[in-house]
Design a protein around this motif. Structure first.
Motif, mmCIF file in Angstrom:
data_model
loop_
_atom_site.group_PDB
_atom_site.id
_atom_site.type_symbol
_atom_site.label_atom_id
_atom_site.label_comp_id
_atom_site.label_asym_id
_atom_site.label_seq_id
_atom_site.Cartn_x
_atom_site.Cartn_y
_atom_site.Cartn_z
ATOM 1 N N LYS A 1 0.823 -1.211 0.000
ATOM 2 C CA LYS A 1 0.000 0.000 0.000
ATOM 3 C C LYS A 1 0.858 1.263 0.000
ATOM 4 C CE LYS A 1 -4.013 -2.013 2.341
ATOM 5 N NZ LYS A 1 -4.992 -1.882 3.440
ATOM 6 N N VAL A 2 0.310 2.324 -0.544
ATOM 7 C CA VAL A 2 0.878 3.665 -0.446
ATOM 8 C C VAL A 2 -0.200 4.556 0.173
ATOM 9 C CG1 VAL A 2 1.657 5.707 -1.725
ATOM 10 C CG2 VAL A 2 2.461 3.434 -2.388
ATOM 11 N N ARG A 3 0.097 5.086 1.344
ATOM 12 C CA ARG A 3 -0.878 5.888 2.097
ATOM 13 C C ARG A 3 -2.214 5.151 2.226
ATOM 14 N NH1 ARG A 3 -0.037 12.374 1.152
ATOM 15 N NH2 ARG A 3 2.237 12.363 1.130
ATOM 16 N N LYS A 4 -2.118 3.873 2.578
ATOM 17 C CA LYS A 4 -3.256 2.998 2.856
ATOM 18 C C LYS A 4 -4.042 2.592 1.610
ATOM 19 C CE LYS A 4 -3.878 4.878 7.520
ATOM 20 N NZ LYS A 4 -4.829 5.489 8.490
ATOM 21 N N ILE A 5 -3.536 2.945 0.418
ATOM 22 C CA ILE A 5 -4.204 2.581 -0.833
ATOM 23 C C ILE A 5 -3.498 1.370 -1.440
ATOM 24 C CG2 ILE A 5 -4.974 3.393 -3.088
ATOM 25 C CD1 ILE A 5 -6.093 4.955 -0.671
ATOM 26 N N PRO A 6 -4.224 0.310 -1.836
ATOM 27 C CA PRO A 6 -3.596 -0.856 -2.483
ATOM 28 C C PRO A 6 -2.719 -0.423 -3.657
ATOM 29 C CG PRO A 6 -5.888 -1.340 -1.973
ATOM 30 C CD PRO A 6 -5.682 0.121 -1.659
ATOM 31 N N PHE A 7 -1.539 -1.060 -3.742
ATOM 32 C CA PHE A 7 -0.513 -0.590 -4.672
ATOM 33 C C PHE A 7 0.218 -1.772 -5.287
ATOM 34 C CE2 PHE A 7 4.076 0.365 -5.128
ATOM 35 C CZ PHE A 7 4.031 1.403 -6.049
ATOM 36 N N CYS A 8 0.564 -1.681 -6.570
ATOM 37 C CA CYS A 8 1.448 -2.666 -7.192
ATOM 38 C C CYS A 8 2.179 -2.043 -8.375
ATOM 39 C CB CYS A 8 0.715 -3.941 -7.595
ATOM 40 S SG CYS A 8 -0.763 -3.690 -8.527
ATOM 41 N N VAL A 9 3.251 -2.724 -8.788
ATOM 42 C CA VAL A 9 4.141 -2.203 -9.830
ATOM 43 C C VAL A 9 4.203 -3.206 -10.983
ATOM 44 C CG1 VAL A 9 6.435 -1.280 -10.331
ATOM 45 C CG2 VAL A 9 5.556 -1.208 -7.980
ATOM 46 N N TYR A 10 4.026 -2.721 -12.204
ATOM 47 C CA TYR A 10 4.144 -3.556 -13.399
ATOM 48 C C TYR A 10 5.195 -2.962 -14.322
ATOM 49 C CZ TYR A 10 -0.226 -5.548 -11.735
ATOM 50 O OH TYR A 10 -1.185 -6.147 -10.958
ATOM 51 N N TYR A 11 5.798 -3.811 -15.157
ATOM 52 C CA TYR A 11 6.897 -3.333 -15.994
ATOM 53 C C TYR A 11 6.651 -3.560 -17.485
ATOM 54 C CZ TYR A 11 8.414 -8.270 -16.110
ATOM 55 O OH TYR A 11 8.461 -9.640 -16.265
ATOM 56 N N PHE A 12 7.305 -2.708 -18.271
ATOM 57 C CA PHE A 12 7.503 -2.907 -19.704
ATOM 58 C C PHE A 12 9.017 -2.957 -19.906
ATOM 59 C CE2 PHE A 12 3.208 -1.443 -19.726
ATOM 60 C CZ PHE A 12 2.622 -1.942 -20.890
ATOM 61 N N SER A 13 9.482 -3.957 -20.673
ATOM 62 C CA SER A 13 10.921 -4.159 -20.814
ATOM 63 C C SER A 13 11.306 -4.273 -22.295
ATOM 64 C CB SER A 13 11.309 -5.450 -20.082
ATOM 65 O OG SER A 13 12.683 -5.675 -20.141
ATOM 66 N N CYS A 14 12.399 -3.585 -22.696
ATOM 67 C CA CYS A 14 13.104 -2.745 -21.732
ATOM 68 C C CYS A 14 12.418 -1.387 -21.571
ATOM 69 C CB CYS A 14 14.558 -2.609 -22.121
ATOM 70 S SG CYS A 14 14.997 -1.547 -23.463
ATOM 71 N N ASN A 15 11.423 -1.100 -22.432
ATOM 72 C CA ASN A 15 10.571 0.072 -22.258
ATOM 73 C C ASN A 15 9.260 -0.167 -23.012
ATOM 74 O OD1 ASN A 15 11.201 0.802 -25.055
ATOM 75 N ND2 ASN A 15 13.131 1.623 -24.261
ATOM 76 N N MET A 16 8.326 0.753 -22.865
ATOM 77 C CA MET A 16 7.016 0.565 -23.483
ATOM 78 C C MET A 16 7.102 0.555 -25.006
ATOM 79 S SD MET A 16 3.393 2.444 -22.550
ATOM 80 C CE MET A 16 3.608 2.222 -20.783
ATOM 81 N N ASP A 17 8.007 1.368 -25.564
ATOM 82 C CA ASP A 17 8.198 1.372 -27.025
ATOM 83 C C ASP A 17 8.647 -0.010 -27.511
ATOM 84 O OD1 ASP A 17 7.640 4.101 -27.128
ATOM 85 O OD2 ASP A 17 9.741 4.630 -26.782
ATOM 86 N N HIS A 18 9.485 -0.650 -26.727
ATOM 87 C CA HIS A 18 9.997 -1.976 -27.070
ATOM 88 C C HIS A 18 8.847 -2.971 -27.190
ATOM 89 C CE1 HIS A 18 13.411 -5.103 -26.127
ATOM 90 N NE2 HIS A 18 12.970 -5.184 -27.374
ATOM 91 N N VAL A 19 7.937 -2.936 -26.215
ATOM 92 C CA VAL A 19 6.819 -3.880 -26.199
ATOM 93 C C VAL A 19 5.800 -3.559 -27.288
ATOM 94 C CG1 VAL A 19 4.866 -4.737 -24.825
ATOM 95 C CG2 VAL A 19 7.107 -4.413 -23.747
#
Length: 249
Positions: free
Chosen positions: A147-165
């Motif tokens: 959580k961040v400031r009590k808000i549910p939180f998660c992290v997702y990735y694009f590799s090696c960047n969004m343009d790549h995907v």
């Protein structure tokens, strides 16, 4: 008394990333949620690679970064049902000896290959190595943060960047980023299923379809330079079910 809203906030790195994701996500939310009850919002700003960001301060800095955006939108943290941070890996997890000085000229620097990052000179080489260490330390601090400031939180990735995907080009010229992002908008306009299928094909092959496994994969060797994304984990039924649970709380 002010009525609380229900907003899912996406934090992406750049303006082109924002353009690429805004319309497909809008279509997705309109399909799965009543717009009168659940909204989505998207903001940009790369915090994980910022030289001012450190593992012991990143949570506070992320909260402050989000609050500035919320203030502009006349929103409060209580309005948020989930915060999704979308990052480019930028090859950050690779060993230092895979950041090299180019033996020939490249059209831009740093230049991302499947197994190395090419820099123009030794000074730039060191800068990229330092950037990678900083980004990895910051990401490892927040990947499992619930959580961040009590808000549910998660992290997702694009590799090696969004343009790549999205465009199969990890070194897309800055002058083309927005127009190519608009192409993604057009491609998936009104086609949320096609958007989900597209990202499903970008999930790491042979890796268990889970959040932890996808991050473990990208941290190994030179995988953070390869064309992969785990963002589909948010878009699949489990991710959307979790969001619906947050809405109902």
């Amino acid at each position: 008394m002010r009525k609380s809203r229900k907003v899912c906030l996406f934090v992406v790195e750049g303006m082109a990333d924002k353009t690429s994701l805004a319309l497909p996500l809008q279509n997705l939310f309109r399909h799965f949620f009543d717009p009168a009850h659940v909204e989505f919002d998207i903001m940009n700003g790369d915090i994980t690679a910022d030289y001012r960001t450190k593992p012991d301060t990143i949570i506070g800095q992320l909260g402050s970064h989000i609050k500035k955006h919320l203030d502009k939108k006349k929103l409060k943290f209580d309005d948020l049902i989930q915060i999704i941070l979308v990052v480019d890996t930028d090859g950050a997890f690779i060993p230092d000896d895979h950041v090299i000085v180019g033996a020939r000229a490249y059209r831009k620097y740093p230049f991302y290959l499947d197994d190395s990052i090419v820099t123009a000179n030794s000074e730039e080489q060191e800068k990229i190595q330092v950037r990678n260490h900083r980004k990895v330390s910051n990401l490892k601090r927040i990947i499992s943060l619930p959580k961040v400031r009590k808000i549910p939180f998660c992290v997702y990735y694009f590799s090696c960047n969004m343009d790549h995907v999205f465009h199969n080009d990890a070194n897309l010229d800055d002058n083309h980023k927005v127009s190519m992002a608009e192409n993604i908008e057009d491609k998936f306009r009104g086609n949320y299923k096609g958007f989900i299928d597209y990202l499903s094909n970008s999930f790491p092959k042979g890796v268990k379809c889970s959040y932890d496994s996808s991050w473990s994969f990208i941290e190994q060797g030179t995988n953070s330079l390869k064309r992969n994304s785990n963002f589909v984990l948010f878009l699949d039924l489990d991710g959307l079910s979790q969001l619906k649970q947050n809405v109902e709380k």
